[in-house]
Scaffold this active site. Structure first.
Site, PDB file in Angstrom:
ATOM      1  CB  SER A  28      -0.963   0.003   1.187  1.00 42.25           C
ATOM      2  OG  SER A  28      -0.275  -0.157   2.408  1.00 42.25           O
ATOM      3  CG  HIS A  70      -0.964  -5.085   2.302  1.00 46.33           C
ATOM      4  ND1 HIS A  70      -0.401  -4.928   3.548  1.00 46.33           N
ATOM      5  CD2 HIS A  70      -0.807  -3.872   1.684  1.00 46.33           C
ATOM      6  CE1 HIS A  70       0.065  -3.710   3.677  1.00 46.33           C
ATOM      7  NE2 HIS A  70      -0.175  -3.033   2.562  1.00 46.33           N
ATOM      8  CG  HIS A 108       6.455  -8.777   9.173  1.00 47.74           C
ATOM      9  ND1 HIS A 108       7.449  -8.032   8.584  1.00 47.74           N
ATOM     10  CD2 HIS A 108       5.334  -8.000   9.146  1.00 47.74           C
ATOM     11  CE1 HIS A 108       6.958  -6.858   8.229  1.00 47.74           C
ATOM     12  NE2 HIS A 108       5.687  -6.808   8.553  1.00 47.74           N
ATOM     13  NE  ARG A 134       2.855  -3.378  12.885  1.00 46.98           N
ATOM     14  CZ  ARG A 134       2.621  -3.687  11.609  1.00 46.98           C
ATOM     15  NH1 ARG A 134       1.989  -2.812  10.822  1.00 46.98           N
ATOM     16  NH2 ARG A 134       3.018  -4.838  11.103  1.00 46.98           N
ATOM     17  CG  ASP A 137      -2.436  -8.509   9.762  1.00 50.57           C
ATOM     18  OD1 ASP A 137      -3.100  -7.460   9.775  1.00 50.57           O
ATOM     19  OD2 ASP A 137      -1.505  -8.714   8.957  1.00 50.57           O
TER      20      ASP A 137
END
Length: 466
Positions: A272, A302, A348, A357, A403
Site C-alpha cells: 500500500s 496485505h 513477517h 504493534r 494482524d
C-alpha cells in the site's frame, strides 16, 4: 525528542531539519499550524538531502542477486521513506521513536491514555512531537474539512451492499480527485517548487474525509441508520468511532486511537505504501495515488490478513470449544500445517521478533478485556505457535504480527463485520502515505522507473560465468 544528526560533506555534524526539540514548540509565543511548521522545515531539508547525496550518493548498498528479482524484490533497498523505518529485530520506529515511546510522548485526549493519531501525523510530517494545542488545532481543521461531496455520497449510496467495502472505499477516494487542489494547480502551471502546497491541502482533505466515507460505507452495508455529524470539538478517532456507531463506548474510542496510530505507517516497501508513492511519482494527485494504495491493501497478503486470523481462530474455537487445553490447541495448529496451510498472523517479511504493534494491542487487551474468551485463545496461541513453527521449519520469523490481534479487539466491542476491517486499516495507512507524498513533492522526487529484465536476459547475462 532526541536529536538526530547527519554528516555533511565536510564531515562536520549539523542538526537535521527533524531535530527540533518538542519543548521549543510548547514555549513559543505563537503556535505554528502544521502547514506553517512544514514550510519552515522544507528549505533546510532540501539542503540536507543535497548534502546526503553529495556525501553518499555514489556509495553502494551492496549487490543485487537474481533471487531478489524473482522473489518480489525482498530486501532490495530501492526507496526513500522518511516517516518510519522497520528494523528486523526492533520493529517499527516513527521518525526514530518506538511505539512505546510514541504512547508515552504523544499528546492524548482528555482522560485518555492512547496517543492521538493527529499527534502521530504531526510527528510523521515534521519529526517533532506536537503540543496539545497544536493537536487540538489539527483536530478542528480536519473536522472542518470532513464533508464529502454530494456526488461521492451518491456513488456510495448506489453501491450494492454486496460490493466489498474496500471496493467502495477505493471508488470514493478516487472520486475525490474531482476537487483536487494539486490537479487544478498543475493544470494552471504551478512551479515545481510549489507542488508541496496543494499536495498538502489534498492530503489534509483526504485524511479529514475518510471517517465520513468509512462511516457511510459501514452504515450502508451493515445498517445503523443516518450518519451523525462530525463534532468539531472532538478528536479524529472519537468522530470515526461515532460515525461507525460506537462513539458511546469510551474503550472503543481509545482502541481507535491506538489502532490508527500503530497502523499508520510501516516504512515504504509494503504494497500500500509503495503503490501510493509510485503512482504519485507520476504526479497523480493524492486521491488517485491513495486510491491505488487501497487497491493494494485489499489483497489477502496485505490488509485482509487480520480477517483471515479471526476466521481461523473462530474455526478453532468452534471445534475445540472455549478453554481448550494447550494440547488440543497444539494438535489443531499441527493439523493446519499438515493440511498445507499457514497459521495466519504469524511471520513477517521483515520482522524477526514479535511485532511491537502486536504487543501494543496485547497490552490494551490485558488492560481492558483480560477475560474475553477470544483474547484468551489469542494469548494461548501466542504461547504455543512459535515453538511449533520453529520445530516445523516453516518460518524464519515464527512470531505474531499486527494482524494476529487486531480483529479480536474489534470483535470484542461489537464490530464483527470482518470484511470492513481493512477499511479501518486504510483509514490508518492514509497518514503514512500522505506524509511521504507531501515530502516527495517538497523535495522534487522524480518519477519511479526501475530497470526490469526478462528471464532470457538473465540467462544470457550469466551464460558461461561461474
Amino acid at each position: 525528542m532526541s536529536t538526530i544528526f547527519v554528516r555533511s560533506v565536510l564531515g562536520q555534524s549539523r542538526r537535521s531539519v527533524f531535530a527540533a526539540p518538542a519543548r521549543l514548540a510548547s514555549t513559543s509565543a505563537k503556535q505554528s499550524t502544521l502547514k506553517e511548521r512544514l514550510a519552515d522545515l522544507i528549505p533546510a531539508e532540501i539542503e540536507n538531502v543535497k548534502a546526503t547525496r553529495a556525501a553518499h550518493g555514489k556509495k553502494s548498498f551492496g549487490p543485487v542477486i537474481v533471487d531478489q528479482l524473482y522473489g518480489g524484490m525482498r530486501g532490495l533497498p530501492a526507496l526513500i521513506w522518511d516517516g518510519s523505518v522497520l528494523d528486523a529485530d526492533e520493529g517499527i520506529r516513527f521518525r526514530g521513536k518506538t511505539i512505546p515511546e510514541c504512547q508515552e510522548l504523544l499528546p492524548k485526549a482528555p482522560g485518555g491514555s492512547e496517543p492521538l493519531p493527529e499527534a502521530l501525523f504531526w510527528l510523521l510530517v515534521t519529526g517533532e512531537v506536537p503540543t496539545q494545542e497544536q493537536v487540538a488545532t489539527l483536530s478542528k481543521e480536519w473536522a472542518a474539512r470532513s464533508a464529502i461531496p454530494e456526488f461521492v455520497e451518491e456513488i456510495l449510496d448506489r453501491c450494492p451492499p454486496t460490493l466489498h467495502p474496500m471496493s467502495q472505499f477505493s471508488l470514493a477516494v478516487t472520486a475525490l480527485n474531482h476537487d483536487s487542489a494539486f490537479a487544478k494547480a498543475y493544470a494552471a502551471g504551478i512551479s515545481k517548487k510549489e507542488y508541496w502546497g496543494p499536495v498538502f491541502e489534498d492530503c489534509m482533505d483526504l485524511i479529514a474525509k475518510l471517517p465520513n466515507i468509512a462511516g457511510r460505507i459501514y452504515r450502508n452495508v451493515y445498517g445503523g441508520g443516518k450518519l451523525p455529524a462530525i463534532d468539531a470539538e472532538k478528536d479524529y478517532s472519537w468522530n470515526l468511532a461515532t460515525l461507525l456507531g460506537f462513539g458511546d463506548n469510551k474503550e472503543f474510542v481509545e482502541l481507535m486511537r491506538l489502532y490508527v496510530t500503530i497502523h499508520s505507517d510501516h516504512e515504504g516497501g509494503n504494497v500500500s505504501a509503495h503503490t501510493g508513492k509510485l503512482v504519485a511519482s507520476a504526479l497523480s494527485d493524492p486521491f488517485l495515488a491513495f486510491g491505488a494504495s487501497l487497491n493494494g491493501l485489499a489483497g489477502p497478503l496485505h490488509g485482509l490478513a487480520n480477517q483471515e486470523v479471526l476466521v481461523w481462530l473462530r474455526k478453532m474455537q468452534s471445534k475445540l470449544g472455549e478453554n481448550a487445553s494447550d494440547e488440543a490447541v497444539k494438535e489443531y495448529v499441527w493439523s493446519t500445517l499438515k493440511a498445507g496451510q499457514v497459521v495466519p498472523g504469524y511471520g513477517h517479511a521483515v520482522l524477526r521478533k514479535t511485532d511491537p504493534r502486536y504487543m501494543a494491542q496485547r497490552e490494551f487487551a490485558l488492560k481492558h478485556l483480560p477475560d474475553d474468551p477470544m483474547f484468551k485463545l489469542v494469548a494461548q496461541v501466542f504461547k504455543i505457535v512459535p515453538d511449533i513453527l520453529l520445530a516445523a521449519g516453516k518460518a524464519k520469523n515464527p512470531w505474531p504480527n499486527v494482524d494476529a490481534h487486531s480483529g479480536v479487539l474489534l470483535a470484542h466491542y461489537g464490530l464483527t463485520e470482518m470484511q470492513f476491517y481493512t477499511v479501518l486499516f486504510g483509514v490508518s495507512r492514509a497518514f503514512g502515505v500522505s506524509a511521504q507524498l507531501i515530502w516527495d513533492r517538497a523535495l522534487g522526487a522524480p518519477i519511479e522507473r526501475p530497470k526490469s529484465y526478462s528471464t532470457a536476459a538473465i540467462q544470457k547475462m550469466f551464460a558461461n560465468k561461474q
